[in-house]
Every structure is written in C-alpha cells, then in structure tokens.
Design an enzyme around this catalytic site. Sequence first.
Site, PDB file in Angstrom:
ATOM      1  N   LYS A  32       0.840  -1.198   0.000  1.00 29.49           N
ATOM      2  CA  LYS A  32       0.000   0.000   0.000  1.00 29.49           C
ATOM      3  C   LYS A  32       0.880   1.255   0.000  1.00 29.49           C
ATOM      4  CE  LYS A  32      -3.476   2.428   2.691  1.00 29.49           C
ATOM      5  NZ  LYS A  32      -4.432   2.404   3.783  1.00 29.49           N
TER       6      LYS A  32
ATOM      7  N   GLY B 114      -4.995  -1.626   4.735  1.00 28.88           N
ATOM      8  CA  GLY B 114      -4.205  -2.767   4.256  1.00 28.88           C
ATOM      9  C   GLY B 114      -4.880  -4.101   4.521  1.00 28.88           C
ATOM     10  N   ARG B 115      -5.387  -4.279   5.742  1.00 27.25           N
ATOM     11  CA  ARG B 115      -5.981  -5.585   6.108  1.00 27.25           C
ATOM     12  C   ARG B 115      -7.373  -5.762   5.526  1.00 27.25           C
ATOM     13  NH1 ARG B 115      -4.750  -2.241  10.129  1.00 27.25           N
ATOM     14  NH2 ARG B 115      -6.381  -1.290  11.378  1.00 27.25           N
TER      15      ARG B 115
ATOM     16  N   LYS C 143       9.381  -0.555  14.133  1.00 29.07           N
ATOM     17  CA  LYS C 143       9.981  -0.213  12.833  1.00 29.07           C
ATOM     18  C   LYS C 143      11.051   0.857  13.011  1.00 29.07           C
ATOM     19  CE  LYS C 143       5.815  -0.833   9.988  1.00 29.07           C
ATOM     20  NZ  LYS C 143       4.868  -0.175   9.113  1.00 29.07           N
TER      21      LYS C 143
ATOM     22  N   GLU D 120      -5.062  -6.195  14.613  1.00 31.77           N
ATOM     23  CA  GLU D 120      -4.500  -4.913  14.159  1.00 31.77           C
ATOM     24  C   GLU D 120      -5.590  -3.837  14.154  1.00 31.77           C
ATOM     25  OE1 GLU D 120      -2.638  -4.186  10.152  1.00 31.77           O
ATOM     26  OE2 GLU D 120      -0.775  -4.431  11.252  1.00 31.77           O
TER      27      GLU D 120
ATOM     28  N   GLU E 296      10.565  -4.819   4.381  1.00 30.16           N
ATOM     29  CA  GLU E 296      10.610  -6.250   4.065  1.00 30.16           C
ATOM     30  C   GLU E 296      10.259  -6.480   2.590  1.00 30.16           C
ATOM     31  OE1 GLU E 296       9.070  -4.784   6.521  1.00 30.16           O
ATOM     32  OE2 GLU E 296       9.205  -5.904   8.406  1.00 30.16           O
TER      33      GLU E 296
ATOM     34  N   HIS F 279      -6.262 -32.386  18.335  1.00 32.02           N
ATOM     35  CA  HIS F 279      -5.194 -33.282  18.799  1.00 32.02           C
ATOM     36  C   HIS F 279      -4.012 -32.503  19.349  1.00 32.02           C
ATOM     37  CE1 HIS F 279      -7.167 -36.901  17.310  1.00 32.02           C
ATOM     38  NE2 HIS F 279      -7.669 -36.087  16.394  1.00 32.02           N
TER      39      HIS F 279
HETATM   40  O1  F6P Z   1       3.263  -2.729   9.655  1.00 31.47           O
HETATM   41  C1  F6P Z   1       1.916  -3.061   9.548  1.00 31.47           C
HETATM   42  C2  F6P Z   1       1.414  -2.819   8.163  1.00 31.47           C
HETATM   43  O2  F6P Z   1       1.392  -1.468   7.889  1.00 31.47           O
HETATM   44  C3  F6P Z   1       0.045  -3.439   7.947  1.00 31.47           C
HETATM   45  O3  F6P Z   1      -0.969  -2.650   8.413  1.00 31.47           O
HETATM   46  C4  F6P Z   1       0.046  -3.646   6.474  1.00 31.47           C
HETATM   47  O4  F6P Z   1      -0.935  -4.542   6.058  1.00 31.47           O
HETATM   48  C5  F6P Z   1       1.454  -4.147   6.255  1.00 31.47           C
HETATM   49  O5  F6P Z   1       2.243  -3.451   7.202  1.00 31.47           O
HETATM   50  C6  F6P Z   1       2.000  -3.946   4.879  1.00 31.47           C
HETATM   51  O6  F6P Z   1       2.015  -2.602   4.508  1.00 31.47           O
HETATM   52  P1  F6P Z   1       2.188  -2.166   3.010  1.00 31.47           P
HETATM   53  O7  F6P Z   1       1.074  -2.748   2.217  1.00 31.47           O
HETATM   54  O8  F6P Z   1       2.166  -0.675   3.009  1.00 31.47           O
HETATM   55  O9  F6P Z   1       3.513  -2.707   2.530  1.00 31.47           O
END
Ligand code: F6P
Length: 547
Positions: free
Chosen positions: A206, A267-268, A512, A353, A212, A384
């Site tokens: 987003k 995002g979620r 972060k 979240e 990452e 189990h």
């Molecule tokens: O760090 C949390 C977060 O911002 C989430 O809310 C989001 O889904 C995820 O990281 C990924 O963010 P992006 O889509 O901006 O890479």
Amino acid sequence: MSELTELPAWQALWDHFAEAKHLHMRDLFAADPGRAERYSLEVGGLFLDYSKNRITDATLLGLMELAREAGLPSRIKSMFKGEKINRTEDRAVLHVALRNRTNSPIHVDGEDVMPQVNSVLERMGKFAHAVRSGDWLGFTKQPITDIVNIGIGGSDLGPLMVCSALKPFGHPRLNMHFVSNVDGAQLKETLKKVHPETTLFVVESKTFTTQETLTNALTAREWFLSHARDEGAVAKHFVAVSTNQKAVAEFGIDPANMFEFWNWVGGRYSLWSAIGLPIMLYLGEENFTELLNGAHIMDQHFMNAPFEQNMPVLLAMIGVWYINYYGGGSHVIAPYDQYLHRLPAFIQQLDMESNGKQVTLSGQPVDFETAPIIWGETGINGQHAFFQLLHQGTHISPIDLIASLENRSNLPGHHEILLANVFAQAEAFMRGKTAEEVRAELAAQGLKGEALEALAPHKVFGGNRPTNTLLMSRLDPRNLGSLIALYEHKIFVQGVIWHINSFDQWGVELGKQLAKTIHAELTGKLGGAEHDSSTSRLIQLYRRVNA
Ligand code: F6P
C-alpha cells in the site's frame, strides 16, 4: 467512567450478568426445545448457529440495546457513506465501495469513487485474462507459469488465504507463491522453484515503503536480471500494486505496470482492491467478481437487517459479552477445512490490528478490555493439540467452528468423519460431562471404590464453553466473500462499541523505528547508539558471530 461504561445498557448488562453467569447451557437447551431454531440464521450461503453460547433472550436484548446506545446505527451509515471515520489518519474507510455491486455513488471529498473502482477492476480483468490465456509472454516469449506475490501483512495474508481457500478454482497452469518474510530463506526457496522466463512477480505494498517487501522485491529483481540481462525485460515480469505511484516509479517499476488503490482502503481490508490481483490472476475475473458478490451480500445484510437478525452484529455483541463481562480475552478460529488453513492468520491480523487499541476515539484510556487474542488452526488438528485446554483448562475462549457442508475432496469416508467432529466438538463444549456421568461410565467399566473416585475428577468436563458453528453450503468464491465480510463487519461493530479507531495501526511503528537504528548499527553505518544493557548485549552477540 468512559463513554461506554456510563451507558445505561452497559450497567444493565452487569446486573443481568450477576444472574446469567450461573446458567449452564445444558439447562438452557433442556428448558427450550426451540433454542437452536431461534438462535440461528442464514445469509446467502452461510448458516450460523449461535445457540451454544451463554446467552438468553434477556442477554440478547441487553446487548442489542448496548449496540444502539453506543451509536451503531449511525456509525454503520457513516462508514457506508464514505465519511472519514478513520479520524487519526483523516481517511474514509471504504472497503465496501470495492464490492459495491449496485454501483450507487459513494463520495469521498465530493468525488464519486465508483468510476475509479470500476476502471481498476477492468484493467485487472484485462491483465488477468492476458496472463491466464497465455497471451502475456515473458522475455523469451513463453507464457507465465508461476506468480510470486511479494508483500506482507494485508498485502500478503488476504491474497494468500483466498488463493489457498479456493485452490480447486485455480488456473491449472499457474502456480502461486507468496513471499512475505525478509528472512532470505523464503525468497531463496521460492526462487529455486521458479524459472525467470516464466515467472511474474507481483509486488504489493500500500505504502511502497515497507522494508521487508522492498528488500524482497529488489533481490527478486536482481535475480531476474542476472538471468535476463536486459532491463527492458523487467516490464514483462514485474507489476506493482500500490497507492504510491511515485515510490513505485522510483523503485524501477513502470507506472504503466502499476495497479492502483486508494488511501481509503485499509491494508488488512484490501483484498477486494488491486491487492486482489494475484487472486484474480489465479481464479479468473469471474470468480473474483463472485468473491465481491459474496461480500456485497453480507454488506447489504449488515446495513439492512435488524440487529436481532444481523449476523455480524450478533457475532460481535456475543463477543463483547464474553470479552467485557466474562473477561474472556481470547477467541479461537477453527476452520474444519484444509483449504481454509490460513484463515486464522488472516483473521488474526484483521481483528488484532484493528481493535488492539488502548485509547478511545477521543484519546482517553479505555477502562475495559478491547480486542481478544485471536488464534487458531484447522479444527481437526487443533483437537489433537490444544483443544485439551479449551475443554478442561481454566480459560474461557469462545470458538468459531467453520466448515463446508459440501464434500469437495470426494475421497470416500473423509467428509463424514470431518463433519461428525465439528458437530461433536460443539456438543461436547456445550454439554460437558458431569461427575455423575463419569462415575456411571467408570462403574460400567468395572472400576469402583477409591480407584473410581481418584480417576473421576480428571474425566469431568464442565461444559458451558461457547462455540459458534458457521457452515457454508460449499466453499466457493461467493461464500468465502460473504465469510470474510462477516468478520470485517463483526470487528467494525466491536470497535464501535469500544469507541476506538479500528482503522489505524500506530502500534506497529515503534518497532519499525527502532529497527532502523539497530539495522544501521548491525551494518556498521552507525556505532554507539544508546540502548538498555540487554539490547546492547544482543547487538554485541550478533557482531561476534558476524564480524
Ligand atoms: O506494519 C503493519 C502494516 O502497515 C500493515 O498494516 C500492512 O498490512 C502491512 O504493514 C504492509 O504494509 P504495506 O502494504 O504498506 O507494505
């Protein structure tokens, strides 16, 4: 006292709780043969049985009154109208616009968002068709066989969960891969399985600033170029999904290869947007539209059904009953369907979240519990492993048992065993087994006297443990769309009751920030930043091994 705790309905429910907490569901069922019928409902292809909860008509009456006093009716309208209910980020919250199948206008800042929504869906459809039909060719003129989604959190879990859930609907030529972890092991293992000439990378973020994702995307790009040796070939193998066109261009992906979405999509909550591109590539435009249709059915129901017969409202308010009155701070998601094995992880982000918050919209600390800890696993495997605690441990943790009625594996004998376990677990959690029943059972096995008495307490099940049984007529795109939207709205309702902002996530920022400084230290760009002694020692240990 907070806005919530001073509501008359909140107080009235405490009075009711003082009596209700002594009730046992076994007695409630015995006294009321119509309980299951009254406490169940159907929406589209979803059937919910919520009768195995510690509730009575008076509980439900009180909970629905609380929902009204907390302002739920007007908050639902505000969300659907595109008002900026995400106040800390000054944003509308419009995942519902992404599946607004009637196309009725929804305005943000005076502009109808539906034309943009439809135009991106159309672009996604054309692209998906080209890839699926084999018209989209890689740099050596071969069709795409593998799609690698690079993203994390909401830019990973939604597409991953849906593609896993709907595997039987997937394109037979396409293999889906998901890389989220910055631990190079995941990308390395994925790259071993794919070929640069036939792989499409979908970089999803987003913000397009997530470390990452950008690190994984950069490494994937280098890997690709080490084979293709032609910058021009990147356009055939890399597309981006983001709200941040500038960052996409700076990263080196042509904005013509970018699929857009907007800051009013959390995002979620984004799998319905261009973030759903991997879903559309795998399942096709028609199935993706069915997913949207299923969510739209739930949206309409949520908006229009009276609270007493409103599936998301019922699930949310029964949840509030346990979290705030019983003090049950955990909730289990137990899908009895192998294809839904990523559902617990998806709902974990969605709920925790969204509602893992400690201040109200007006910035006041809450004086009650908010989001439960969401956890889970496929139900049959859970049985189990951790169900022991759910049956006989000291916690009260409501469980959602989720299954599909239709048999999809077609392997003889399996489905009946699976569903027998779903129904048996719900019954066992509700009924339990009394000391008298245990004694009678042990006596029938020939045990008596001290030996019987010594063993009996270990075999007693208190029961009275709440479950919701959620059955899909079948696990298909439409019903999955309804199921996901059901949880989205449930979480929204709980956020409204608690007067919190379900749509920001400031809690992820501190880690972060600190990681940036520590990363600079680990890579030798910065020395001697101030830390507590534990953190400094961990950094030293790293340096010792990686000198
Ligand atoms: O760090 C949390 C977060 O911002 C989430 O809310 C989001 O889904 C995820 O990281 C990924 O963010 P992006 O889509 O901006 O890479």
